[in-house]
Scaffold this motif. Structure first.
Motif, PDB file in Angstrom:
ATOM      1  N   GLU A   1       0.836  -1.212   0.000  1.00  0.00           N
ATOM      2  CA  GLU A   1       0.000   0.000   0.000  1.00  0.00           C
ATOM      3  C   GLU A   1       0.865   1.255   0.000  1.00  0.00           C
ATOM      4  OE1 GLU A   1      -3.251   0.265  -0.141  1.00  0.00           O
ATOM      5  OE2 GLU A   1      -4.046  -1.696   0.417  1.00  0.00           O
ATOM      6  N   GLU A   2       1.884   1.276   0.853  1.00  0.00           N
ATOM      7  CA  GLU A   2       2.719   2.473   0.984  1.00  0.00           C
ATOM      8  C   GLU A   2       3.543   2.729  -0.271  1.00  0.00           C
ATOM      9  OE1 GLU A   2       4.896   1.756   4.563  1.00  0.00           O
ATOM     10  OE2 GLU A   2       3.093   1.875   5.815  1.00  0.00           O
ATOM     11  N   HIS A   3       4.061   1.662  -0.897  1.00  0.00           N
ATOM     12  CA  HIS A   3       4.831   1.853  -2.127  1.00  0.00           C
ATOM     13  C   HIS A   3       3.972   2.525  -3.186  1.00  0.00           C
ATOM     14  CE1 HIS A   3       7.771   0.744  -5.345  1.00  0.00           C
ATOM     15  NE2 HIS A   3       6.665   0.838  -6.075  1.00  0.00           N
ATOM     16  N   ILE A   4       2.769   2.011  -3.394  1.00  0.00           N
ATOM     17  CA  ILE A   4       1.906   2.561  -4.445  1.00  0.00           C
ATOM     18  C   ILE A   4       1.448   3.970  -4.085  1.00  0.00           C
ATOM     19  CG2 ILE A   4      -0.313   2.275  -5.608  1.00  0.00           C
ATOM     20  CD1 ILE A   4       0.172  -0.762  -5.463  1.00  0.00           C
ATOM     21  N   ALA A   5       1.064   4.179  -2.831  1.00  0.00           N
ATOM     22  CA  ALA A   5       0.600   5.514  -2.418  1.00  0.00           C
ATOM     23  C   ALA A   5       1.708   6.549  -2.554  1.00  0.00           C
ATOM     24  CB  ALA A   5       0.091   5.465  -0.979  1.00  0.00           C
ATOM     25  N   GLU A   6       2.927   6.193  -2.139  1.00  0.00           N
ATOM     26  CA  GLU A   6       4.030   7.142  -2.239  1.00  0.00           C
ATOM     27  C   GLU A   6       4.381   7.428  -3.695  1.00  0.00           C
ATOM     28  OE1 GLU A   6       8.084   7.762   0.154  1.00  0.00           O
ATOM     29  OE2 GLU A   6       8.174   6.062  -1.231  1.00  0.00           O
ATOM     30  N   THR A   7       4.349   6.402  -4.539  1.00  0.00           N
ATOM     31  CA  THR A   7       4.640   6.619  -5.951  1.00  0.00           C
ATOM     32  C   THR A   7       3.587   7.527  -6.582  1.00  0.00           C
ATOM     33  OG1 THR A   7       5.695   4.446  -6.068  1.00  0.00           O
ATOM     34  CG2 THR A   7       5.140   5.494  -8.146  1.00  0.00           C
ATOM     35  N   MET A   8       2.326   7.305  -6.248  1.00  0.00           N
ATOM     36  CA  MET A   8       1.259   8.177  -6.746  1.00  0.00           C
ATOM     37  C   MET A   8       1.490   9.620  -6.297  1.00  0.00           C
ATOM     38  SD  MET A   8      -1.054   6.600  -8.581  1.00  0.00           S
ATOM     39  CE  MET A   8      -1.774   4.982  -8.906  1.00  0.00           C
ATOM     40  N   ALA A   9       1.869   9.788  -5.023  1.00  0.00           N
ATOM     41  CA  ALA A   9       2.105  11.133  -4.499  1.00  0.00           C
ATOM     42  C   ALA A   9       3.274  11.804  -5.206  1.00  0.00           C
ATOM     43  CB  ALA A   9       2.348  11.072  -2.997  1.00  0.00           C
ATOM     44  N   LEU A  10       4.348  11.050  -5.429  1.00  0.00           N
ATOM     45  CA  LEU A  10       5.496  11.604  -6.137  1.00  0.00           C
ATOM     46  C   LEU A  10       5.105  12.033  -7.544  1.00  0.00           C
ATOM     47  CD1 LEU A  10       8.201   9.023  -5.034  1.00  0.00           C
ATOM     48  CD2 LEU A  10       8.346  11.483  -4.640  1.00  0.00           C
ATOM     49  N   GLY A  11       4.385  11.174  -8.247  1.00  0.00           N
ATOM     50  CA  GLY A  11       3.974  11.510  -9.602  1.00  0.00           C
ATOM     51  C   GLY A  11       3.112  12.748  -9.646  1.00  0.00           C
ATOM     52  N   ASP A  12       2.152  12.845  -8.725  1.00  0.00           N
ATOM     53  CA  ASP A  12       1.254  14.000  -8.694  1.00  0.00           C
ATOM     54  C   ASP A  12       1.997  15.285  -8.365  1.00  0.00           C
ATOM     55  OD1 ASP A  12      -0.901  12.414  -9.309  1.00  0.00           O
ATOM     56  OD2 ASP A  12      -1.661  12.278  -7.254  1.00  0.00           O
ATOM     57  N   HIS A  13       2.813  15.250  -7.326  1.00  0.00           N
ATOM     58  CA  HIS A  13       3.449  16.473  -6.852  1.00  0.00           C
ATOM     59  C   HIS A  13       4.547  16.970  -7.797  1.00  0.00           C
ATOM     60  CE1 HIS A  13       1.301  17.024  -3.140  1.00  0.00           C
ATOM     61  NE2 HIS A  13       1.480  15.759  -2.839  1.00  0.00           N
ATOM     62  N   MET A  14       5.187  16.048  -8.516  1.00  0.00           N
ATOM     63  CA  MET A  14       6.202  16.482  -9.477  1.00  0.00           C
ATOM     64  C   MET A  14       5.608  16.791 -10.840  1.00  0.00           C
ATOM     65  SD  MET A  14       9.628  14.250  -8.724  1.00  0.00           S
ATOM     66  CE  MET A  14       8.857  12.660  -8.949  1.00  0.00           C
ATOM     67  N   GLY A  15       4.321  16.525 -11.005  1.00  0.00           N
ATOM     68  CA  GLY A  15       3.679  16.791 -12.279  1.00  0.00           C
ATOM     69  C   GLY A  15       4.202  15.905 -13.399  1.00  0.00           C
ATOM     70  N   LEU A  16       4.509  14.649 -13.080  1.00  0.00           N
ATOM     71  CA  LEU A  16       5.015  13.753 -14.113  1.00  0.00           C
ATOM     72  C   LEU A  16       3.939  13.534 -15.176  1.00  0.00           C
ATOM     73  CD1 LEU A  16       6.952  11.051 -12.038  1.00  0.00           C
ATOM     74  CD2 LEU A  16       7.703  13.299 -12.838  1.00  0.00           C
ATOM     75  N   MET A  17       4.371  13.470 -16.431  1.00  0.00           N
ATOM     76  CA  MET A  17       3.431  13.410 -17.544  1.00  0.00           C
ATOM     77  C   MET A  17       2.825  12.032 -17.740  1.00  0.00           C
ATOM     78  SD  MET A  17       5.322  15.763 -20.402  1.00  0.00           S
ATOM     79  CE  MET A  17       3.982  15.506 -21.566  1.00  0.00           C
ATOM     80  N   GLY A  18       3.522  10.989 -17.340  1.00  0.00           N
ATOM     81  CA  GLY A  18       3.017   9.645 -17.552  1.00  0.00           C
ATOM     82  C   GLY A  18       4.152   8.646 -17.522  1.00  0.00           C
ATOM     83  N   THR A  19       3.869   7.471 -18.055  1.00  0.00           N
ATOM     84  CA  THR A  19       4.846   6.391 -18.038  1.00  0.00           C
ATOM     85  C   THR A  19       5.361   6.103 -19.448  1.00  0.00           C
ATOM     86  OG1 THR A  19       3.053   4.770 -18.252  1.00  0.00           O
ATOM     87  CG2 THR A  19       3.808   5.290 -16.029  1.00  0.00           C
ATOM     88  N   PRO A  20       6.599   5.632 -19.547  1.00  0.00           N
ATOM     89  CA  PRO A  20       7.573   5.557 -18.461  1.00  0.00           C
ATOM     90  C   PRO A  20       8.218   6.914 -18.210  1.00  0.00           C
ATOM     91  CG  PRO A  20       8.584   4.750 -20.470  1.00  0.00           C
ATOM     92  CD  PRO A  20       7.150   5.067 -20.803  1.00  0.00           C
ATOM     93  N   THR A  21       8.532   7.194 -16.974  1.00  0.00           N
ATOM     94  CA  THR A  21       9.349   8.349 -16.613  1.00  0.00           C
ATOM     95  C   THR A  21      10.600   7.831 -15.916  1.00  0.00           C
ATOM     96  OG1 THR A  21       7.533   9.932 -16.426  1.00  0.00           O
ATOM     97  CG2 THR A  21       9.521  10.408 -15.175  1.00  0.00           C
ATOM     98  N   PHE A  22      11.749   8.335 -16.347  1.00  0.00           N
ATOM     99  CA  PHE A  22      13.039   7.946 -15.777  1.00  0.00           C
ATOM    100  C   PHE A  22      13.655   9.165 -15.115  1.00  0.00           C
ATOM    101  CE2 PHE A  22      12.230   5.293 -19.442  1.00  0.00           C
ATOM    102  CZ  PHE A  22      12.492   4.017 -18.976  1.00  0.00           C
ATOM    103  N   ILE A  23      14.130   9.003 -13.891  1.00  0.00           N
ATOM    104  CA  ILE A  23      14.758  10.098 -13.158  1.00  0.00           C
ATOM    105  C   ILE A  23      16.123   9.649 -12.661  1.00  0.00           C
ATOM    106  CG2 ILE A  23      14.617  11.625 -11.148  1.00  0.00           C
ATOM    107  CD1 ILE A  23      11.572  11.456 -11.390  1.00  0.00           C
TER     108      ILE A  23
END
Length: 210
Positions: free
Chosen positions: A161-183
């Motif tokens: 649960e935490e892995h998915i929730a944190e990844t969702m939060a990171l994507g939202d807050h950084m404004g990632l456009m979609g997948t795949p995104t590499f950082i």
């Protein structure tokens, strides 16, 4: 291919509510370095699949979804990059943004990590031709042999649960456009990438962090 602007990182606030402020590096007129808190959240999650050299000098993080066609074609490129760069650490962040089937597969793969079956599960899902969903995930589970009852229990565990929730939060807050995104380092790439594209990203990251 779209190179993410470094200001994309400035919009991120950790789940704790900490506001992150960026300032230019000495001698640099343009982009800003990634804050340490953000880098840790992206690269050092407490529960995530790690490929390559776990003690490597540089980390490449991929945000992906099993129903993203470009994510599927990138799998062999990641293998090439790991094979050519012995100091590379790769973190896979399950980001199920394409619906319920994607979320089921993300949960199943993360649960498979607990039985040391993640890579087989991940590779199997990335190799399918149709939609990744519960049926395809459980076919792969049957083929590679994890304990299916345990798999289903672990799919709803706190760490998944935490892995998915944190990844969702990171994507939202950084404004990632979609997948795949590499950082990596202070930069990122969005969309289908070749091993050469990713190698150039890693070279910039090593320069950023040197």
């Amino acid at each position: 291919m779209r190179k993410m602007k470094r200001r994309d990182f400035a919009a991120f606030g950790l789940a704790s509510g900490l506001a992150l402020t960026l300032s230019p590096r000495p001698g640099q007129a343009g982009g800003n370095p990634m804050p340490g808190e953000l880098r840790k959240a992206i690269e050092r999650p407490p529960f995530a699949p790690v490929l390559g050299n776990a003690a490597g000098d540089i980390t490449l993080t991929e945000f992906f979804d099993y129903n993203c066609p470009h994510c599927r074609t990138t799998v062999p490129e990641i293998r090439k990059l790991i094979g050519s760069d012995p100091d590379l650490r790769v973190v896979l962040r399950e980001w199920p943004i394409f619906g319920e089937g994607s979320e089921f597969c993300a949960r199943a793969s993360l649960a498979a990590l607990k039985q040391r079956k993640y890579w087989e599960f991940h590779s199997g899902l990335m190799a399918i031709k149709g939609r990744a969903d519960e049926a395809s995930a459980m076919r792969i589970a049957s083929a590679i042999g994890p304990d299916e009852a345990r798999l289903r229990r672990d799919m709803v565990g706190a760490d998944v649960e935490e892995h998915i929730a944190e990844t969702m939060a990171l994507g939202d807050h950084m404004g990632l456009m979609g997948t795949p995104t590499f950082i990596a380092g202070n930069d990122g790439l969005f969309g289908k990438q070749s091993a050469a594209d990713l190698a150039r990203l890693m070279a910039r990251a090593r320069q950023d962090l040197s």
